[in-house]
Design a protein around this motif. Structure first.
Motif, short mmCIF file in Angstrom:
data_model
loop_
_atom_site.label_atom_id
_atom_site.label_comp_id
_atom_site.label_asym_id
_atom_site.label_seq_id
_atom_site.Cartn_x
_atom_site.Cartn_y
_atom_site.Cartn_z
N ASN A 36 103.83 -46.03 -7.56
CA ASN A 36 104.08 -46.45 -6.19
C ASN A 36 104.14 -47.97 -6.15
OD1 ASN A 36 104.01 -47.08 -3.43
ND2 ASN A 36 102.68 -45.35 -2.93
N GLN A 37 105.31 -48.52 -5.88
CA GLN A 37 105.48 -49.97 -5.87
C GLN A 37 104.91 -50.63 -4.62
OE1 GLN A 37 106.60 -51.64 -8.50
NE2 GLN A 37 106.99 -49.75 -9.62
N ASN A 38 104.48 -49.80 -3.66
CA ASN A 38 103.97 -50.34 -2.40
C ASN A 38 102.46 -50.27 -2.28
OD1 ASN A 38 106.65 -50.75 -1.52
ND2 ASN A 38 106.78 -48.63 -0.81
N MET A 39 101.80 -49.83 -3.34
CA MET A 39 100.34 -49.71 -3.34
C MET A 39 99.80 -50.21 -4.68
SD MET A 39 98.85 -48.15 -0.61
CE MET A 39 97.55 -47.06 -1.18
N PRO A 40 98.58 -50.73 -4.70
CA PRO A 40 97.97 -51.06 -5.99
C PRO A 40 97.86 -49.81 -6.85
CG PRO A 40 96.71 -51.99 -4.17
CD PRO A 40 97.69 -51.05 -3.56
N GLY A 41 97.99 -49.97 -8.16
CA GLY A 41 97.88 -48.84 -9.06
C GLY A 41 96.46 -48.47 -9.40
N PHE A 42 95.51 -49.33 -9.04
CA PHE A 42 94.09 -49.13 -9.39
C PHE A 42 93.26 -49.57 -8.20
CE2 PHE A 42 90.58 -51.05 -12.38
CZ PHE A 42 89.66 -50.13 -11.90
N THR A 77 85.24 -47.96 9.02
CA THR A 77 86.11 -46.82 9.26
C THR A 77 87.56 -47.18 9.56
OG1 THR A 77 85.36 -46.83 11.57
CG2 THR A 77 84.23 -45.34 10.05
N SER A 78 87.80 -48.22 10.36
CA SER A 78 89.17 -48.52 10.73
C SER A 78 89.90 -49.17 9.55
CB SER A 78 89.22 -49.46 11.93
OG SER A 78 88.85 -50.77 11.57
N VAL A 79 91.21 -48.95 9.48
CA VAL A 79 92.02 -49.48 8.38
C VAL A 79 91.96 -51.00 8.34
CG1 VAL A 79 94.35 -49.65 7.44
CG2 VAL A 79 93.54 -47.49 8.39
N ASP A 80 91.95 -51.65 9.50
CA ASP A 80 91.92 -53.12 9.55
C ASP A 80 90.60 -53.67 8.99
OD1 ASP A 80 94.44 -54.07 11.02
OD2 ASP A 80 93.74 -52.43 12.27
N GLN A 81 89.53 -52.88 9.09
CA GLN A 81 88.26 -53.30 8.50
C GLN A 81 88.18 -52.95 7.02
OE1 GLN A 81 85.79 -51.12 11.41
NE2 GLN A 81 84.85 -53.08 11.95
N LEU A 82 88.75 -51.79 6.65
CA LEU A 82 88.75 -51.38 5.25
C LEU A 82 89.47 -52.41 4.37
CD1 LEU A 82 89.58 -47.57 5.51
CD2 LEU A 82 87.56 -48.54 4.42
N ILE A 83 90.64 -52.84 4.83
CA ILE A 83 91.43 -53.82 4.08
C ILE A 83 91.62 -55.02 4.99
CG2 ILE A 83 93.51 -54.19 2.71
CD1 ILE A 83 93.93 -51.18 2.73
N ALA A 137 99.63 -48.71 2.99
CA ALA A 137 98.18 -48.58 2.93
C ALA A 137 97.58 -48.16 4.27
CB ALA A 137 97.55 -49.90 2.48
N THR A 138 98.15 -48.65 5.35
CA THR A 138 97.62 -48.28 6.66
C THR A 138 97.72 -46.77 6.89
OG1 THR A 138 99.77 -48.85 7.61
CG2 THR A 138 98.02 -50.50 7.77
N ASP A 139 98.70 -46.14 6.26
CA ASP A 139 98.82 -44.68 6.36
C ASP A 139 97.87 -44.00 5.39
OD1 ASP A 139 100.30 -42.13 7.12
OD2 ASP A 139 100.65 -42.20 4.95
N ALA A 166 90.45 -40.82 -1.58
CA ALA A 166 90.89 -40.75 -2.97
C ALA A 166 92.02 -39.73 -3.13
CB ALA A 166 89.72 -40.39 -3.87
N ARG A 167 91.87 -38.57 -2.51
CA ARG A 167 92.93 -37.56 -2.61
C ARG A 167 94.23 -38.06 -1.98
NH1 ARG A 167 95.54 -35.12 1.33
NH2 ARG A 167 93.83 -33.96 2.25
N ARG A 168 94.13 -38.76 -0.86
CA ARG A 168 95.32 -39.31 -0.22
C ARG A 168 95.98 -40.39 -1.09
NH1 ARG A 168 96.16 -38.26 5.13
NH2 ARG A 168 97.03 -40.32 5.55
N LEU A 169 95.16 -41.19 -1.77
CA LEU A 169 95.69 -42.20 -2.68
C LEU A 169 96.39 -41.54 -3.87
CD1 LEU A 169 92.71 -44.73 -2.79
CD2 LEU A 169 94.85 -44.97 -1.52
N LEU A 170 95.79 -40.48 -4.39
CA LEU A 170 96.37 -39.76 -5.52
C LEU A 170 97.74 -39.21 -5.16
CD1 LEU A 170 96.00 -38.49 -8.34
CD2 LEU A 170 94.92 -36.54 -7.21
N GLU A 171 97.86 -38.64 -3.97
CA GLU A 171 99.14 -38.09 -3.53
C GLU A 171 100.22 -39.16 -3.41
OE1 GLU A 171 98.51 -34.23 -0.78
OE2 GLU A 171 97.68 -36.08 0.06
N ARG A 172 99.80 -40.40 -3.20
CA ARG A 172 100.74 -41.50 -3.02
C ARG A 172 101.00 -42.28 -4.30
NH1 ARG A 172 98.56 -39.90 1.39
NH2 ARG A 172 99.55 -40.18 3.44
N GLY A 173 100.56 -41.73 -5.42
CA GLY A 173 100.91 -42.31 -6.70
C GLY A 173 99.96 -43.37 -7.23
#
Length: 326
Positions: A36-42, A77-83, A137-139, A166-173
């Protein structure tokens, strides 16, 4: 080798207890690349403050910076706080794109007239990734998009949220991720604290594995569950009224499941007290060699040349534990 949290945790994640070395996640990302070129790989997910050893556990060290792990504090909890700063409140995406394109042009001029700079390239890649993450990432990190039944299955807890992300990240590559679960240092009150801690991770991890199987992801995903060392079979030496157990590097367990692993296999054994491994002992270098083998690598050939020599995750050690491989 050394039953001290910081040293042992760093050793478990990098294969070295003293020098700054790339983490296993960085090695895997270096070897397999990203999907996934739009997300970190790790990505490293932690419920609060940094673990023992801090950022050394997800560092890329002398590997290019693009293989560095991105640490996310999932206590919020919120995405803006997570990242933090995931969205630019001042400049629209179109203008941000123009800014980045200009920076790339200036960098090309710099490279042509002077020389390419690896640190500068890594910084530019991080800017580019940050720009792309604003939508992807926001998704990915928004677990509120999951059905209520799925969230209930994982448990509405910090560990449940982490494993659902983690499962959602896995699905996104996302190629490699760490999920931290601290609080196992039971020097006292072990009778009460250990079952409580085990309950916190039991439901989320079971739900995660079940979820992977239902989505046909289990056989292509290697799940590793373990810590940096074990506990002694005798009461802690600190003399607590309600004692726990002290550190023990001579015997502990790591669970591997999923891709490349033979199910239902127990490898190795201890003495009758569980104090020390006695049969089919596995060192951390052997564990790393086996993990890489399950992912399709010969650990002696996954190397990177730095300072005049070829480095690898297992350094000059490591034997694959073939008895657990499918």
């Amino acid at each position: 080798d050394i039953p001290a949290h910081e040293v042992a945790t760093t050793f478990m994640n990098t294969g070295n207890s003293r020098l700054a070395r790339p983490s296993i996640g960085s090695w895997v990302l270096y070897g397999l690349g990203t999907e996934n070129q739009n997300m970190p790989g790790f990505i490293s997910l932690r419920p609060g403050g940094p673990p023992p050893g801090g950022s050394a556990n997800w560092q890329s060290a002398f590997l290019p910076g693009t293989f560095q792990g991105v640490s996310i504090n999932t206590k919020v909890t919120s995405v803006d706080q997570l990242i933090e700063n995931i969205r630019n409140p001042y400049t629209p995406l179109k203008e941000q794109r123009r800014q980045l394109d200009l920076v790339h042009q200036l960098n090309e001029m710099h490279a042509q007239n002077l020389q390419k700079d690896a640190h500068l390239e890594a910084r530019l890649q991080s800017y580019e990734m940050a720009f792309k993450m604003q939508t992807e990432a926001t998704d990915a990190f928004d677990i509120l998009k999951e059905p209520a039944s799925v969230r209930e299955a994982y448990g509405r807890s910090s560990q449940g949220n982490q494993l659902l992300i983690a499962r959602r990240l896995l699905e996104r590559g996302v190629r490699f991720f760490q999920v931290w679960a601290g609080g196992w240092d039971h020097h006292q009150d072990i009778e009460d604290r250990l079952p409580e801690r085990a309950r916190e991770i039991d439901q989320p991890l079971a739900a995660f594995i079940k979820d992977l199987k239902q989505r046909n992801l289990f056989d292509s995903t290697l799940v590793i569950w373990g810590g940096e060392f074990g506990r002694k079979p005798v009461r802690d030496r600190n003399g607590n009224d309600n004692p726990g157990r002290d550190h023990n590097a001579k015997a502990f367990t790591t669970v591997l499941a999923g891709g490349g692993i033979k199910p239902g296999t127990v490898y190795g054994g201890t003495d009758e007290f569980g104090a020390a491994a006695t049969t089919d002992r596995v060192h951390i270098h052997d564990l790393h060699a086996t993990v890489l083998a399950a992912l399709g690598f010969d650990h002696t050939k996954l190397t990177y040349r730095y300072n005049g020599r070829d480095f690898r995750l297992t350094d000059v050690h490591g034997n694959v534990v073939k008895g657990i491989l499918a």
